[in-house]
Structure formats: structure tokens, C-alpha cells
Design a protein around this motif. Structure first.
Motif, mmCIF file in Angstrom:
data_model
loop_
_atom_site.group_PDB
_atom_site.id
_atom_site.type_symbol
_atom_site.label_atom_id
_atom_site.label_comp_id
_atom_site.label_asym_id
_atom_site.label_seq_id
_atom_site.Cartn_x
_atom_site.Cartn_y
_atom_site.Cartn_z
ATOM 1 N N THR A 1 0.773 -1.137 -0.009
ATOM 2 C CA THR A 1 -0.100 -0.118 0.013
ATOM 3 C C THR A 1 0.877 1.246 0.085
ATOM 4 O O THR A 1 1.972 1.399 0.708
ATOM 5 C CB THR A 1 -0.899 -0.078 1.193
ATOM 6 N N LEU B 1 0.498 6.597 2.801
ATOM 7 C CA LEU B 1 -0.416 7.868 2.873
ATOM 8 C C LEU B 1 -0.057 8.729 4.275
ATOM 9 O O LEU B 1 -0.114 7.956 5.380
ATOM 10 C CB LEU B 1 -1.832 7.494 2.423
ATOM 11 N N VAL C 1 -4.081 14.569 1.896
ATOM 12 C CA VAL C 1 -3.477 13.219 2.267
ATOM 13 C C VAL C 1 -2.463 12.881 1.039
ATOM 14 O O VAL C 1 -2.977 12.933 -0.119
ATOM 15 C CB VAL C 1 -4.793 12.297 2.234
ATOM 16 N N ARG D 1 1.138 5.626 7.208
ATOM 17 C CA ARG D 1 1.159 4.144 7.633
ATOM 18 C C ARG D 1 2.263 3.632 7.930
ATOM 19 O O ARG D 1 2.413 2.506 8.977
ATOM 20 C CB ARG D 1 0.735 3.523 6.205
ATOM 21 N N GLU E 1 -7.652 7.793 3.914
ATOM 22 C CA GLU E 1 -7.895 8.328 2.899
ATOM 23 C C GLU E 1 -9.061 9.313 3.079
ATOM 24 O O GLU E 1 -8.942 10.360 2.303
ATOM 25 C CB GLU E 1 -8.295 7.297 1.937
ATOM 26 N N ASP E 2 -9.834 9.429 4.166
ATOM 27 C CA ASP E 2 -10.650 10.419 4.681
ATOM 28 C C ASP E 2 -10.199 11.324 5.761
ATOM 29 O O ASP E 2 -11.088 11.882 6.518
ATOM 30 C CB ASP E 2 -11.927 9.759 5.118
#
Length: 353
Positions: free
Chosen positions: A3, A6, A18, A132, A321-322
Motif C-alpha cells: 500500500t 499515505l 493526504v 502508514r 484516505e478520509d
């Protein structure tokens, strides 16, 4: 990595993004930690809304976040700190002596040149850990006790702030405690006061949601606009956690004669109007409270054994992400308490998804 790394980065006032970040490049004394949860703090909101948190002014892009828990991916190369796979909370402070300003050796939180994760107090800024994967000094990492899940452990840092604040009043066992402002820190102060054996806890807030939370945590809730009811509490100990000028005035009015007021909420910079005559003639003790020292270890133990009942303080969880939506939710004290970001890179046992 499976991934993107972020992270939630403050670029300027009203400009938080972000961003996809480079993979961490740890120093010899740093571990790479895969972050599971991050709690949004008032300082994160201030950097977003004002481009500053008090006198700490944003002058370059900065990764936000200091309330974090996760799993060690790569242990520090110098052999210090937890091994790979360990679940950890983070003590975000680095005490630094400037060589000229005296401070008590047993209170490193007062070190004059100290830094804190996600702080713009110094240049270059001290990057936070809302990403992350981050590299963190191994000395900051605290092992999370077996049986304590990462989600609840995410309260360790703010609960340590509350634990330190309540401790500034001395022993509260058997005493009446008044908490002014039931935001996340105030709510955690209620939980800590009850853990410490307070006979009664009374809490105030302007909004119905935090007052309901106060009652769930075992306090009697008052409307913060009810001056007569607050003055009638006659608390042995008052924890002022709103960080507002009216809140400090209410704290002084709600203390009994000879009582103690802990100024836990950070007031705005500069002079403020305070009813000092009342504090003087009633012989109140006014004491400050700033961050914490090693109380995070006590907090982790109390969360693990269930004696610190604080789970209700968590109101929302949103994925990284939000992140902008999470900030907006955390800003609205009428509907939220502690808002957690989730980073979705590990399970609670540390296995990669």
C-alpha cells in the motif's frame, strides 16, 4: 510495500492534504513502525484551521499526529527498543536541555528545548506520525500489554495528559472533582479521577453530546452556561480542561475555599482576564499542567486491566484516505469526542493484510 505510505500533512492554514510519502529511512536508533490508529488532537486542528498551535507557527509542510499506536516492522539497528512484531504505543516527547534554562531534573516535560512529534515549535519542524509507516526513535516506543487492543491503546497519550493533570492536584481519593470542559481530555480526566478514587465527579460542557459522554463515564453533568450550578459545586479539586477564558473563571468559581484548580487546558497566548481576587481571598491553589512524563506507562497498565474505563471517549473512526473529513468531524465538539484515523496496514496482531 503493498500500500502507498499515505500521510496527513499540513502545508499551510486551511491546507491539509493526504499525501503519498516516501518510505521511512530509519537511523540506527530508530524503528520502523506500521501505524494502526492515530487520535486527532486539538493541536492538529489548530495547524489546519489557523496554521499555528499557540506560538508554534507552521512555516513548512509538516506531517501531523502524535497520538499513535502500531506494530514494529523493523527493529532499531542498534539493538535498542522492541523487536519486530511488537505492538507499541508512542511517547512523543524528546526532552532537551538548552544548557542555560534551569528546570527540575525529575520533570523532563519542562525541558526548555524539548520537541514533540507533530510540532511546529522549532525549525525544522518535528514531523508527526499520521502515516502508514514511520521511523521513530526506539526510546519512544512503549510495549502494549497483552490483552489490550490497539484501538483502545490509542487513548494512551491523551489519557497520560489527563493522568498528569489530575496528579498535579495530589491525591483525589474521596474528594469531589469538577471538570470544566468535556472534550476528549476533559472526558479522560473524568475517567482518571474515577480511577483514582474520587468520591464524586462533576463535569461541564456547552454541548449535549459531551455532557452525555460525561454521564456515561460516571460524572454528573452540568450545562457550562449555568453559573449558579457551577458555583454551587464547591469542588475540592477543579480540572480546567477547556482552555478558555470563561472556563478558567468557571473553574475558580466552582472550587471550594482552600481548593485546588489545575489549569490543564492551554490558554491562548498573551494576557487574559482572570478573577484573581476570588482566588486570593479564598486561598485557592492554582497549578499548571503540561503534557506528561512517564504516566503513559501507568495508563497502559490501567487500560489493560480495565481499571481505567475510557473506551466511551472514542466516538469515530475514519480511514487515512478520509483524513480531511476526520478533521472536520473532530472539529465539531457537538457531535464528536476522540476521533481516530485508521491506517489499515496491519491487523491487531501485526500481520500484513
Amino acid at each position: 510495500m503493498m500500500t502507498d505510505n499515505l500521510g496527513l500533512v499540513a502545508h499551510a492554514k486551511d491546507d491539509v492534504r493526504v499525501d503519498a510519502l516516501p518510505e521511512p529511512a530509519p537511523g540506527a536508533d530508530e524503528a520502523v513502525v506500521e501505524i494502526a490508529y492515530g487520535g486527532i488532537c486539538g493541536s492538529d486542528l489548530h495547524y489546519w484551521l489557523h496554521g499555528a498551535a499557540g506560538q508554534s507557527i507552521l512555516r513548512e509542510p509538516m506531517l501531523l499526529g502524535h497520538e499513535i499506536v502500531g506494530t514494529v516492522l523493523t527493529a532499531a539497528a542498534d539493538g535498542t527498543g522492541p523487536a519486530a512484531g511488537a505492538r507499541v504505543a508512542v511517547h512523543p516527547a524528546t526532552p532537551i536541555d538548552d544548557g542555560s534554562t534551569p528546570f527540575p531534573a525529575d520533570r523532563p516535560n519542562l525541558s526548555p528545548a524539548g520537541t514533540y512529534l507533530g510540532s511546529a515549535a522549532r525549525m525544522p519542524h518535528t514531523a508527526g506520525a499520521f502515516a502508514r509507516r514511520v521511523a521513530l526513535p526506539a526510546r519512544m516506543l512503549r510495549a502494549i500489554p497483552d490483552g489490550l487492543d490497539l484501538r483502545l491503546a490509542a487513548l494512551a497519550e491523551p489519557a497520560a495528559v489527563a493522568w498528569h493533570g489530575v496528579g498535579q492536584a495530589g491525591d483525589v481519593a474521596g474528594r469531589r472533582v469538577l471538570v470544566i470542559g468535556t472534550g476528549p481530555i476533559g472526558a479522560l480526566a473524568i475517567a482518571v479521577a474515577r480511577h483514582h478514587g474520587a468520591a464524586e465527579v462533576v463535569a461541564t460542557d456547552l454541548h449535549e453530546h459531551p455532557r452525555a459522554l460525561a454521564e456515561r463515564l460516571g460524572a454528573r453533568a452540568l450545562d457550562a452556561t449555568d453559573a449558579d450550578a457551577i458555583a454551587g459545586v464547591h469542588a475540592d479539586v477543579v480540572i480546567e480542561s477547556s482552555g478558555t477564558v470563561p472556563g478558567l473563571a468557571a473553574a475558580i468559581s466552582g472550587a471550594r475555599r482552600g481548593g485546588t484548580v489545575v489549569m490543564l487546558g492551554l490558554q491562548r497566548a498573551g494576557d487574559i482576564a482572570v478573577p484573581m481576587a476570588s482566588a486570593i481571598t479564598r486561598e485557592l491553589t492554582l497549578v499548571g499542567s503540561f503534557r506528561f512524563n512517564d504516566e503513559i506507562d501507568d495508563v497502559l497498565g490501567a487500560l489493560a486491566d480495565g481499571s481505567l474505563d475510557a473506551a466511551a471517549v472514542i466516538s469515530h473512526e475514519l480511514p487515512i484516505e478520509d483524513g480531511l473529513e476526520a478533521l472536520a468531524v473532530a472539529r465539531d465538539a457537538s457531535v464528536s469526542s476522540k476521533v481516530l484515523l485508521t491506517f489499515a496496514a496491519t491487523t491487531d496482531t501485526g500481520a500484513v493484510r
